[in-house]
Design a protein around this motif. Structure first.
Motif, PDB file in Angstrom:
ATOM      1  N   GLU A   1      36.471  38.654  49.047  1.00 32.45           N
ATOM      2  CA  GLU A   1      37.776  38.726  49.703  1.00 32.45           C
ATOM      3  C   GLU A   1      38.115  40.174  50.030  1.00 32.45           C
ATOM      4  O   GLU A   1      37.854  41.092  49.243  1.00 32.45           O
ATOM      5  CB  GLU A   1      38.863  38.134  48.794  1.00 32.45           C
ATOM      6  CG  GLU A   1      38.643  36.669  48.471  1.00 32.45           C
ATOM      7  CD  GLU A   1      39.598  36.146  47.410  1.00 32.45           C
ATOM      8  OE1 GLU A   1      39.594  34.928  47.155  1.00 32.45           O
ATOM      9  OE2 GLU A   1      40.334  36.962  46.826  1.00 32.45           O
ATOM     10  N   GLY A   2      38.687  40.401  51.201  1.00 36.55           N
ATOM     11  CA  GLY A   2      39.062  41.750  51.589  1.00 36.55           C
ATOM     12  C   GLY A   2      40.203  42.289  50.738  1.00 36.55           C
ATOM     13  O   GLY A   2      41.052  41.534  50.257  1.00 36.55           O
ATOM     14  N   VAL A   3      40.208  43.590  50.549  1.00 32.55           N
ATOM     15  CA  VAL A   3      41.297  44.248  49.816  1.00 32.55           C
ATOM     16  C   VAL A   3      42.426  44.527  50.798  1.00 32.55           C
ATOM     17  O   VAL A   3      42.262  45.298  51.742  1.00 32.55           O
ATOM     18  CB  VAL A   3      40.810  45.554  49.155  1.00 32.55           C
ATOM     19  CG1 VAL A   3      41.963  46.241  48.445  1.00 32.55           C
ATOM     20  CG2 VAL A   3      39.683  45.254  48.175  1.00 32.55           C
ATOM     21  N   ASP A   4      43.562  43.900  50.596  1.00 33.53           N
ATOM     22  CA  ASP A   4      44.711  44.039  51.488  1.00 33.53           C
ATOM     23  C   ASP A   4      45.685  45.057  50.904  1.00 33.53           C
ATOM     24  O   ASP A   4      46.354  44.771  49.902  1.00 33.53           O
ATOM     25  CB  ASP A   4      45.406  42.682  51.664  1.00 33.53           C
ATOM     26  CG  ASP A   4      46.456  42.698  52.765  1.00 33.53           C
ATOM     27  OD1 ASP A   4      46.967  43.784  53.072  1.00 33.53           O
ATOM     28  OD2 ASP A   4      46.761  41.611  53.308  1.00 33.53           O
ATOM     29  N   PRO A   5      45.789  46.256  51.498  1.00 28.95           N
ATOM     30  CA  PRO A   5      46.698  47.272  50.955  1.00 28.95           C
ATOM     31  C   PRO A   5      48.149  46.807  50.903  1.00 28.95           C
ATOM     32  O   PRO A   5      48.906  47.216  50.009  1.00 28.95           O
ATOM     33  CB  PRO A   5      46.533  48.449  51.932  1.00 28.95           C
ATOM     34  CG  PRO A   5      45.224  48.224  52.601  1.00 28.95           C
ATOM     35  CD  PRO A   5      45.064  46.743  52.688  1.00 28.95           C
ATOM     36  N   MET A   6      48.560  45.951  51.833  1.00 30.20           N
ATOM     37  CA  MET A   6      49.945  45.478  51.846  1.00 30.20           C
ATOM     38  C   MET A   6      50.234  44.572  50.651  1.00 30.20           C
ATOM     39  O   MET A   6      51.347  44.568  50.118  1.00 30.20           O
ATOM     40  CB  MET A   6      50.238  44.756  53.157  1.00 30.20           C
ATOM     41  CG  MET A   6      50.065  45.619  54.388  1.00 30.20           C
ATOM     42  SD  MET A   6      51.122  47.095  54.346  1.00 30.20           S
ATOM     43  CE  MET A   6      52.720  46.357  54.641  1.00 30.20           C
ATOM     44  N   VAL A   7      49.237  43.797  50.234  1.00 34.15           N
ATOM     45  CA  VAL A   7      49.407  42.964  49.039  1.00 34.15           C
ATOM     46  C   VAL A   7      49.559  43.848  47.806  1.00 34.15           C
ATOM     47  O   VAL A   7      50.415  43.603  46.942  1.00 34.15           O
ATOM     48  CB  VAL A   7      48.216  42.001  48.875  1.00 34.15           C
ATOM     49  CG1 VAL A   7      48.276  41.282  47.520  1.00 34.15           C
ATOM     50  CG2 VAL A   7      48.203  40.983  49.999  1.00 34.15           C
ATOM     51  N   LEU A   8      48.743  44.904  47.729  1.00 40.66           N
ATOM     52  CA  LEU A   8      48.857  45.833  46.604  1.00 40.66           C
ATOM     53  C   LEU A   8      50.214  46.539  46.616  1.00 40.66           C
ATOM     54  O   LEU A   8      50.851  46.692  45.572  1.00 40.66           O
ATOM     55  CB  LEU A   8      47.728  46.869  46.658  1.00 40.66           C
ATOM     56  CG  LEU A   8      46.306  46.325  46.463  1.00 40.66           C
ATOM     57  CD1 LEU A   8      45.291  47.449  46.600  1.00 40.66           C
ATOM     58  CD2 LEU A   8      46.169  45.656  45.100  1.00 40.66           C
TER      59      LEU A   8
END
Length: 285
Positions: free
Chosen positions: A245-252
């Motif tokens: 799964e891609g790392v989503d900066p907005m989720v972090l």
């Protein structure tokens, strides 16, 4: 709390691995059935001892709320990235704070209201409605967070008359019973491997709750709560390294904002509880 976070990420990882091969209600039923097996030594004497008047109705309502929550959670976990499930799940204590004010008459001061608003902004950053598709998995996890909050509010009321061990044991039993007809309705054949994986889910969950209880006993919530942020880190790494799964900066970012608001609420509550018992300089020896 570090061990707690790793255990709960283990739960999400195994459920994510199982995917959609089993219906959500069936997976949840098997997970809680294993939990009842683990708790059998404590259930028999507890049931023989009986319960205080009025608590059976509360147990029943908590079973309803928690049953809905776990079905929604299992559904979401199989359909959206692990990090997003974790970040949205951080809304649980925020909703508990609001619910305590609405139903238990707890004071909701301006600072706590602002912290709740900040947490909701964090949730919007995670979801980004209008900028991307909000799927049934996202909506399901929001529903799970809401029903979990209702379950925790009832648990808070039960702690006034019963020990935590009894509350946890009855929860496992009541949710298993409530899930049984739902699981039967959608039942599909289960392999031995799937049963083993769901037993591991129950073991991780039990271990996580045990470690969390030990942490709460060893240190105040103002110390332990911020550490839960690391669960989002573990979940992100798990999704990226194991499930691609891609790392989503907005989720972090959104998750960080939510946990920051939760940590502030927890810190303020700890300060308010300490204030009445802190002696003045003239009272110290």
């Amino acid at each position: 709390m570090l061990a707690t976070g790793l255990c709960f990420v283990g739960v999400t990882g195994v459920v994510r691995y199982l995917g959609t091969e089993l219906p959500a209600a069936q997976s949840a039923f098997l997970r809680f059935a294993w939990g009842v097996v683990f708790l059998l030594p404590t259930l028999a004497p507890m049931l023989r001892a009986g319960f205080p008047a009025g608590t059976l109705a509360l147990f029943g309502w908590r079973g309803v709320f928690h049953t809905a929550a776990v079905v929604f959670w299992f559904y979401a976990m199989a359909r959206i990235p692990v990090a997003e499930v974790t970040a949205i799940g951080y809304l649980n204590p925020v909703l508990v704070t609001v619910g305590a004010a609405l139903f238990f008459g707890e004071k909701l001061a301006l600072r706590r209201v602002l912290a709740v608003c900040v947490a909701l902004v964090g949730a919007l950053i995670v979801l980004r409605p209008g900028l991307r598709e909000v799927t049934s998995g996202h909506l399901s996890q929001l529903a799970a967070a809401t029903f979990f909050a209702g379950s925790y509010l009832i648990a808070k009321r039960l702690t006034q008359t019963l020990p935590a061990s009894t509350i946890v044991a009855v929860l496992s039993l009541s949710v298993t019973v409530a899930l049984a007809p739902l699981a039967w309705w959608v039942w599909v054949p289960v392999s031995g491997a799937q049963l083993g994986w769901l037993a591991l889910v129950a073991a991780f969950a039990t271990g996580g709750h045990y470690c969390m209880t030990r942490a709460f006993r060893a240190a105040p919530l103002a110390v332990t709560q911020p550490v839960t942020f690391l669960q989002l880190v573990w979940a992100t790494l798990l999704g990226a390294l194991v499930f691609g799964e891609g790392v989503d900066p907005m989720v972090l970012l959104g998750g960080t904002i939510i946990i920051g608001a939760i940590s502030y609420i927890t810190w303020r509550e700890a300060m308010l509880k300490r204030a009445p018992v802190t002696p003045h300089d003239t009272e110290t020896v």
